[in-house]
Design a protein around this motif. Structure first.
Motif, mmCIF file in Angstrom:
data_model
loop_
_atom_site.group_PDB
_atom_site.id
_atom_site.type_symbol
_atom_site.label_atom_id
_atom_site.label_comp_id
_atom_site.label_asym_id
_atom_site.label_seq_id
_atom_site.Cartn_x
_atom_site.Cartn_y
_atom_site.Cartn_z
ATOM 1 N N PRO A 96 8.735 41.463 7.988
ATOM 2 C CA PRO A 96 8.907 40.024 8.228
ATOM 3 C C PRO A 96 9.506 39.711 9.600
ATOM 4 C CG PRO A 96 9.601 40.575 6.007
ATOM 5 C CD PRO A 96 9.364 41.878 6.713
ATOM 6 N N ILE A 97 10.380 40.580 10.093
ATOM 7 C CA ILE A 97 10.971 40.372 11.415
ATOM 8 C C ILE A 97 9.936 40.617 12.504
ATOM 9 C CG2 ILE A 97 12.725 41.194 13.044
ATOM 10 C CD1 ILE A 97 14.416 42.006 10.584
ATOM 11 N N PHE B 27 12.252 34.768 13.200
ATOM 12 C CA PHE B 27 13.252 34.286 14.156
ATOM 13 C C PHE B 27 12.563 34.131 15.513
ATOM 14 C CE2 PHE B 27 15.353 37.166 11.057
ATOM 15 C CZ PHE B 27 16.047 36.192 10.342
ATOM 16 N N PRO B 28 11.871 33.025 15.726
ATOM 17 C CA PRO B 28 10.994 32.886 16.900
ATOM 18 C C PRO B 28 11.718 32.807 18.233
ATOM 19 C CG PRO B 28 11.120 30.820 15.669
ATOM 20 C CD PRO B 28 11.796 31.853 14.831
ATOM 21 N N ASN B 29 13.028 32.568 18.225
ATOM 22 C CA ASN B 29 13.756 32.434 19.487
ATOM 23 C C ASN B 29 14.504 33.700 19.891
ATOM 24 O OD1 ASN B 29 13.111 29.696 20.167
ATOM 25 N ND2 ASN B 29 14.413 29.052 18.471
ATOM 26 N N LEU B 30 14.197 34.822 19.252
ATOM 27 C CA LEU B 30 14.892 36.063 19.590
ATOM 28 C C LEU B 30 14.658 36.452 21.043
ATOM 29 C CD1 LEU B 30 14.465 38.556 16.604
ATOM 30 C CD2 LEU B 30 16.466 37.206 17.225
ATOM 31 N N ILE C 265 18.513 38.813 4.773
ATOM 32 C CA ILE C 265 18.563 38.413 6.182
ATOM 33 C C ILE C 265 17.230 37.804 6.604
ATOM 34 C CG2 ILE C 265 18.714 39.311 8.547
ATOM 35 C CD1 ILE C 265 20.792 41.337 7.458
ATOM 36 N N CYS C 266 16.146 38.405 6.151
ATOM 37 C CA CYS C 266 14.816 37.912 6.523
ATOM 38 C C CYS C 266 14.532 36.520 5.964
ATOM 39 C CB CYS C 266 13.738 38.882 6.049
ATOM 40 S SG CYS C 266 13.691 40.436 6.963
ATOM 41 N N GLN C 267 15.253 36.141 4.925
ATOM 42 C CA GLN C 267 15.034 34.824 4.321
ATOM 43 C C GLN C 267 16.016 33.767 4.821
ATOM 44 O OE1 GLN C 267 14.109 34.845 -0.037
ATOM 45 N NE2 GLN C 267 14.382 37.058 0.150
ATOM 46 N N MET C 268 16.924 34.159 5.698
ATOM 47 C CA MET C 268 17.872 33.192 6.243
ATOM 48 C C MET C 268 17.176 32.274 7.243
ATOM 49 S SD MET C 268 21.006 35.916 6.718
ATOM 50 C CE MET C 268 22.184 34.835 7.507
#
Length: 418
Positions: free
Chosen positions: A306-307, A313-316, A275-278
C-alpha cells in the motif's frame, strides 16, 4: 544590438494561441511562452517549460529559481535538479533556502545512545532548577532512572507543566519509564494526553528514547499511540521506539503530521497495516524499522505494497524502509513503484541489501532523480559501491557489514534486533 532574451529566438516556434502545448512538447513563444506554461495546471507542462527556460539566460534562470516555490513537489524537484550545480550567487542563495527535506539528523548512524538532536533541536535534560529557558530552540527530555526513589515519568511531566514557558514548548523527548520491559506505555500516553491543555504549542514528540542498557529495543512495552495524535493537532513529528504492543487504533486522521518515525527490532504486520490506513495528508517523512521475526518482525514485502503502489501518502519526500530482513525484495519492488518518481530521499540502510538488490537500483533510471540514497550498513561489495558512486546522487554507503554464517537470512542480518 544587445540580444533581448525575452523575445523569441530564431529556433523558437511562434506562440499561436492559448491552448497548452503537448506534454513534453516544444514550448512556444520564447521566455513569455515558458512563463505562460508555468501557470498551466498540468504538472507535466510546467516541467516541460522548465526544461526550456535555461535557454533564455538570466531571465530563464529567474524563472527556474521561482519554480523552487511551485505548489507541486515534482516541479520543485525538477527545478532543483536544474540548478543544483550552478554557481551563480543568486542560485546558491535560493538553493540554501530550498529544503525539500530537513531531517538530516535521521541519516546519522544509530549508536544506541540517548538522542542529542531531535527535530532539528539540541536535546537537553529538563532540570527544575533551570526550567524551560529555550522552549522553541531546544527539545526537553524527561527520563526515569533505576533508583526507586527517583520521580516517575508522570511526576516529572507534571513538574514540567508547572513551568511558565510550558505552553511555548515545541519539542519533547520522553525516555525510560518505570519497568518499561514489563509495564506498557499506556500510563505515559494518558499522562501526555492529559497535558494537552498545557502543551498547546507542541510540535514534536519522541516517545521512548530508551537505550539498550536501560531496556533492549525489542523489550520495550509500547501501547496504543494514536491518542497522542488526537490530543495534539499541531504535532508535526512523532517518533516512537519499541514495537512490542505498538498500535495505532483506527481511524487516525491528522492534518499536520509531517514525519512519522517508528524504530523497532521487530515491527508486526498488524501495526504496518494500521499505519497504512492512517489519514496523514501532510506526511512528508515516513520511516519504518522492520527488525527480525524472532522479535515480532513478521512483515514481508506484500505488507508495504500500500505504501509503494497505492499512494497512501502522496506528499512523501523521504521514505525510510530500514533495518529490514527483506531489503532486496524492497529494492526489487520499489524500482517499479510510482513512489520512486516522487520521493527525494530513499533510505534502505541497516538492512540486508546485497549486490543483487543494489543492481536493481542501479538499473532504475528514476534512482538518478533522487537527492539522497542511503544504503549504509548493508552487504555491498566494493565493486557495487563504486558503481553507486557514479550516480548523480548523494549516496551513503558507510559501515558495510560482513556476512555471518549464523545470520538470519542467507547469512545477512538487519542491524538492530534485540
Amino acid at each position: 544590438m544587445t540580444d533581448n532574451q525575452n523575445q523569441p529566438r530564431n529556433y523558437d516556434a511562434v506562440l499561436g494561441g492559448q491552448s497548452p502545448p503537448p506534454v513534453y512538447g516544444v514550448v512556444l513563444g520564447g521566455i513569455e511562452g515558458v512563463k505562460n506554461c508555468l501557470s498551466n495546471p498540468v504538472i507535466e507542462v510546467r516541467i516541460a517549460a522548465l526544461s526550456e527556460a535555461l535557454k533564455y539566460g538570466d531571465a530563464g534562470l529567474d524563472v527556474v529559481r521561482q519554480a523552487l516555490q511551485d505548489e507541486s513537489k515534482l516541479v520543485r524537484r525538477f527545478a532543483y535538479r536544474l540548478l543544483q550545480h550552478r554557481v551563480e550567487p543568486q542560485v546558491i542563495q535560493a538553493l540554501q533556502a530550498y529544503k525539500p527535506w530537513n531531517l538530516e539528523e535521521r541519516l546519522n548512524e544509530y549508536q544506541g545512545d540517548n538522542v542529542t538532536q531531535f527535530a532539528n533541536r539540541q536535546v537537553v535534560e529538563f532540570d527544575t532548577n533551570i526550567g524551560i529557558t529555550e522552549p522553541t530552540n531546544k527539545a526537553y527530555a524527561l527520563r526515569c532512572g533505576y533508583d526507586e526513589n527517583e520521580e516517575d515519568l508522570p511526576s516529572q511531566l507534571s513538574r514540567l507543566l508547572q513551568e511558565p514557558n510550558a505552553h511555548k514548548l515545541e519539542a519533547l523527548v520522553l525516555g525510560l519509564w518505570a519497568e518499561a520491559y514489563e509495564r506498557d506505555s499506556s500510563e505515559i500516553v494518558q499522562a501526555l494526553v492529559d497535558a494537552k491543555q498545557y502543551l498547546t504549542n507542541l510540535k514534536a514528540i519522541f516517545f521512548g528514547d530508551i537505550i539498550g542498557d536501560e531496556c533492549e529495543i525489542s523489550w520495550i512495552q509500547q501501547s496504543d499511540i494514536s491518542p497522542i495524535l488526537q490530543a495534539y493537532p499541531k504535532l508535526e513529528i512523532l517518533q516512537v521506539r519499541g514495537g512490542d504492543g505498538l498500535q495505532f487504533s483506527l481511524p487516525v486522521q491528522h492534518n499536520h503530521l509531517k514525519a512519522l518515525i517508528v524504530e523497532t527490532g521487530g515491527l508486526s504486520r498488524d501495526t504496518v497495516a494500521q499505519i497504512c490506513q492512517m489519514n496523514l495528508p501532510a506526511l512528508e517523512h515516513l520511516e519504518l524499522w522492520f527488525g527480525r521475526e524472532d522479535y515480532g518482525g513478521d512483515c514481508w514485502i506484500e505488507d508495504i505494497h500500500p505504501i509503494l503502489f497505492e499512494e497512501k501518502f502522496p506528499n512523501l519526500t523521504y521514505l525510510g524502509l530500514r533495518n529490514s530482513q527483506f531489503t532486496d525484495e524492497i529494492a526489487n519492488a520499489i524500482v517499479s513503484s510510482p513512489i520512486i518518481n516522487s520521493i527525494s530521499v530513499l533510505d534502505l540502510s541497516m538492512g540486508t541489501l546485497s549486490d543483487a538488490g543494489a543492481e536493481e537500483l542501479l538499473n532504475c533510471q528514476a534512482i538518478s532523480y533522487l537527492d539522497i540514497l542511503n544504503v549504509s550498513e548493508s552487504f555491498l561489495s566494493q565493486e557495487v559501491i563504486e558503481k553507486l558512486s557514479t550516480l548523480d546522487v548523494r549516496v551513503l554507503v558507510n559501515n558495510q557489514k560482513q556476512e555471518d554464517e549464523d545470520g538470519y537470512i542467507h547469512s545477512r542480518y538487519c542491524s538492530v534486533a534485540e
